[in-house]
Write a protein that holds these residues in place. Structure first.
Motif, PDB file in Angstrom:
ATOM      1  N   SER A  59      -5.688  -0.271  12.035  1.00 39.34           N
ATOM      2  CA  SER A  59      -5.134   0.624  11.006  1.00 39.34           C
ATOM      3  C   SER A  59      -5.682   2.046  11.117  1.00 39.34           C
ATOM      4  O   SER A  59      -5.345   2.893  10.285  1.00 39.34           O
ATOM      5  N   ASP A 145      -9.878   7.104   9.357  1.00 37.00           N
ATOM      6  CA  ASP A 145      -9.737   6.225   8.187  1.00 37.00           C
ATOM      7  C   ASP A 145      -8.901   4.995   8.542  1.00 37.00           C
ATOM      8  O   ASP A 145      -7.846   5.133   9.177  1.00 37.00           O
ATOM      9  N   TYR A 147      -6.424   3.267   7.218  1.00 35.16           N
ATOM     10  CA  TYR A 147      -5.561   3.459   6.048  1.00 35.16           C
ATOM     11  C   TYR A 147      -4.170   3.869   6.493  1.00 35.16           C
ATOM     12  O   TYR A 147      -4.023   4.691   7.395  1.00 35.16           O
TER      13      TYR A 147
ATOM     14  N   GLN B  26      -4.298  -0.253   2.377  1.00 36.02           N
ATOM     15  CA  GLN B  26      -5.756  -0.230   2.519  1.00 36.02           C
ATOM     16  C   GLN B  26      -6.386  -1.601   2.729  1.00 36.02           C
ATOM     17  O   GLN B  26      -7.521  -1.696   3.179  1.00 36.02           O
ATOM     18  N   TYR B  27      -5.644  -2.682   2.408  1.00 38.44           N
ATOM     19  CA  TYR B  27      -6.147  -4.031   2.679  1.00 38.44           C
ATOM     20  C   TYR B  27      -5.302  -4.636   3.792  1.00 38.44           C
ATOM     21  O   TYR B  27      -4.112  -4.345   3.894  1.00 38.44           O
ATOM     22  N   SER B 163      -0.213  -5.477   5.312  1.00 41.34           N
ATOM     23  CA  SER B 163      -1.046  -4.947   4.234  1.00 41.34           C
ATOM     24  C   SER B 163      -0.433  -5.249   2.858  1.00 41.34           C
ATOM     25  O   SER B 163       0.607  -4.695   2.504  1.00 41.34           O
ATOM     26  N   SER B 165       0.449  -4.718  -0.696  1.00 46.79           N
ATOM     27  CA  SER B 165       0.490  -3.408  -1.355  1.00 46.79           C
ATOM     28  C   SER B 165       1.009  -3.503  -2.774  1.00 46.79           C
ATOM     29  O   SER B 165       1.857  -4.342  -3.091  1.00 46.79           O
TER      30      SER B 165
END
Lengths: 356, 356
Positions: A59, A145, A147, B26-27, B163, B165
């Motif tokens: 990511s 990052d 993200y 982000q995950y 991810s 979300s």
């Protein structure tokens, strides 16, 4: 920045590659420089460590949104064994111009030159010595990052890697055939053309491919708005000598402010050769070719220094330049810049920096 | 391609993140899909492995020349527990359009949809279930040669990461204020605007930053040639309803062919609402705003589906759209597309694909 560079030397030095077959950018030395940026903390932990792979999350933002910049310069070993860098501070000033466009936090140019000198000094035995060879230096910054939202990264890595590289012209300089690109565009004013950022190079591959397939070495880019004005050749700046005057496209936001370009302009001014930065249309170039006043044409860049153009193909019309041979002035610029770079000529301009 | 996907499941499943605070991108789930390309060998070794960092040489081409493409789509869990993908083959067709522009070898769309389904099925427990949440899916391809010459890479990695979300509009849809960007350009005809490639997003950050600083959520991009015609809003396609007719910029090479864009056009046609793809100047938009015929405006994209525009600021002039509230048609499109995506509405168009 008054950071201390931590140095960890490799316990397993690699064998040096065969000096006769280095090519470009395919071998790397024993060490690399790394420094991290974290929002709120700034650039930190500058270090020189053994060269090798680094784990990245899939990511990592640079893979997805290309927030990155880079530089390119060279170190030369002189015949008396000194190590010279060519205008390294210019690269570290330019990386901050690129950083600004790409929303990457600026670096301290003086500290980065220091880091570069320290790294080159550690790996100086890797600098090849044969005529025309050099150690290519690649500083770069990537967004790190993990993200997937589209925004500026809050963390970055600045790295410097070193690649011993062969002579650009092992068989002597041969002018190349260039295709004037009618369809694809490299950059446009308001875009990222003046920044040294990966996306510009990604965008250029397709035209380069198609030019190769047509038997040309590179493309001449026209401006993205009117497709009329000359911009760059391949990934080099471009110069034309017309009726005694040297003309190069003005820096209007879509063209990279090349360091070899700036040095060429300085040299021409020093020699009293008229040099003008302005818009130059492909039509004007064609007319100069037709009426016999297009005397020389060449690209300038770190890799080749000077790359003479022997032929331009524009909408099926051919412009043969100086009978396909390198021009006198092109040769003189090449000899002078490379002579200063490798220490054979006196550096009257203060362009070189010795690594001790 | 009749490749077999090798599956290695994680021995250390991660704890799932808090469903109430997922945010976006982000995950990441427990697994990822990877497939390699090698010149002469093609795409090979498709595999699903535990999600985690991958070692890359610092010389890896994607860091330097940005040769990369990506896609974005979502998986939804229906109230009766089924898992739906929204038009996944469209993404795998589009990645090949991007691949062609970036000189990356094509993938087999059917095989990639199969890979995607297999991966989503393995990690289906990660799909959040609350209203508006989804599993964001990011397929991407990066150039992996450890080489610094500017040319097409000879090796690539295709990856898919997932991810979970959160809802894009946790507090309900609120129209946003948009700044019409006068200076920076996202893309130009002849460039890479129609491809989903990192450089386009890197180029957009600066304008986004400056718009934020002025109190706007995003920018409306004008064309790079005349700076006159509307192109995209942020990283979304854009639609305007003027006097009963819906208008969206035509696909002329600088605009991404959005899948939500295409679905919106299909829906409008199905409903008998006049929808036109053509050039639309910012001046025309301003006049419509002034004479009261600019009825609705919205962006379309995978993340937000529909993002209504409440205000446009153009050279100091404000256009307030539908009193800053979401329009009736915008709401209907949003409800219909999200309803089909999450299985609450009947899928009359065959847009969803169930993962079993």
């Amino acid at each position: 920045m008054s950071l201390q560079i931590k140095i960890e030397k490799t316990k397993f030095p690699k064998p040096k590659p065969n000096q006769d077959n280095l090519g470009f950018g395919q071998y790397f030395t024993d060490h690399m420089f790394i420094m991290n940026y974290t929002e709120g903390k700034g650039w930190h932990d500058p270090r020189i460590v053994p060269y090798g792979p680094i784990p990245f999350e899939p990511s990592t933002m640079v893979f997805h949104y290309g927030q990155a910049v880079f530089e390119g310069l060279k170190a030369y070993k002189t015949t008396d064994g000194r190590v010279l860098l060519f205008r390294p501070r210019k690269n570290m000033e330019r990386i901050n111009i690129s950083n600004d466009r790409l929303c990457i936090p600026p670096v301290d140019p003086d500290f980065c030159v220091e880091a570069l000198k320290t790294l080159v000094n550690i790996d100086k035995d890797w600098i090849p010595e044969a005529e025309g060879t050099s150690l290519y230096i690649r500083p770069f910054i990537i967004a790190t990052d993990p993200y997937l939202g589209v925004r500026n990264s809050k963390t970055y890595m600045f790295m410097i890697i070193l690649s011993p590289s062969g002579a650009y012209y092992p068989g002597g300089i041969n002018p190349v055939k260039i295709y004037v690109e009618p369809r694809y565009v490299r950059a446009v004013r308001g875009g990222t053309g003046y920044a040294k950022t990966p996306g510009n190079y990604a965008a250029s591959l397709k035209a380069q491919d198609e030019a190769h397939n047509e038997g040309y070495v590179q493309v001449l880019w026209l401006d993205g708005v009117e497709k009329k004005y000359v911009e760059e050749v391949g990934s080099m700046n471009v110069f034309f000598k017309i009726n005694g005057e040297v003309i190069t496209p003005a820096l209007e936001g879509s063209i990279l402010p090349g360091i070899t370009r700036a040095s060429t302009i300085d040299l021409l001014n020093h020699w009293g050769v008229k040099v003008t930065e302005r818009r130059l249309s492909i039509q004007e170039l064609y007319e100069a070719s037709e009426n016999g006043t297009l005397e020389e044409a060449f690209g300038t860049g770190t890799a080749a220094v000077i790359s003479p153009i022997g032929e331009l193909s524009w909408e099926g019309k051919k412009m043969i330049i100086n009978n396909g041979k390198i021009g006198e002035l092109s040769q003189k610029i090449y000899d002078t810049i490379t002579g200063i770079q490798n220490g054979r000529l006196k550096d009257e301009f203060g362009w070189t920096l010795e690594v001790k």
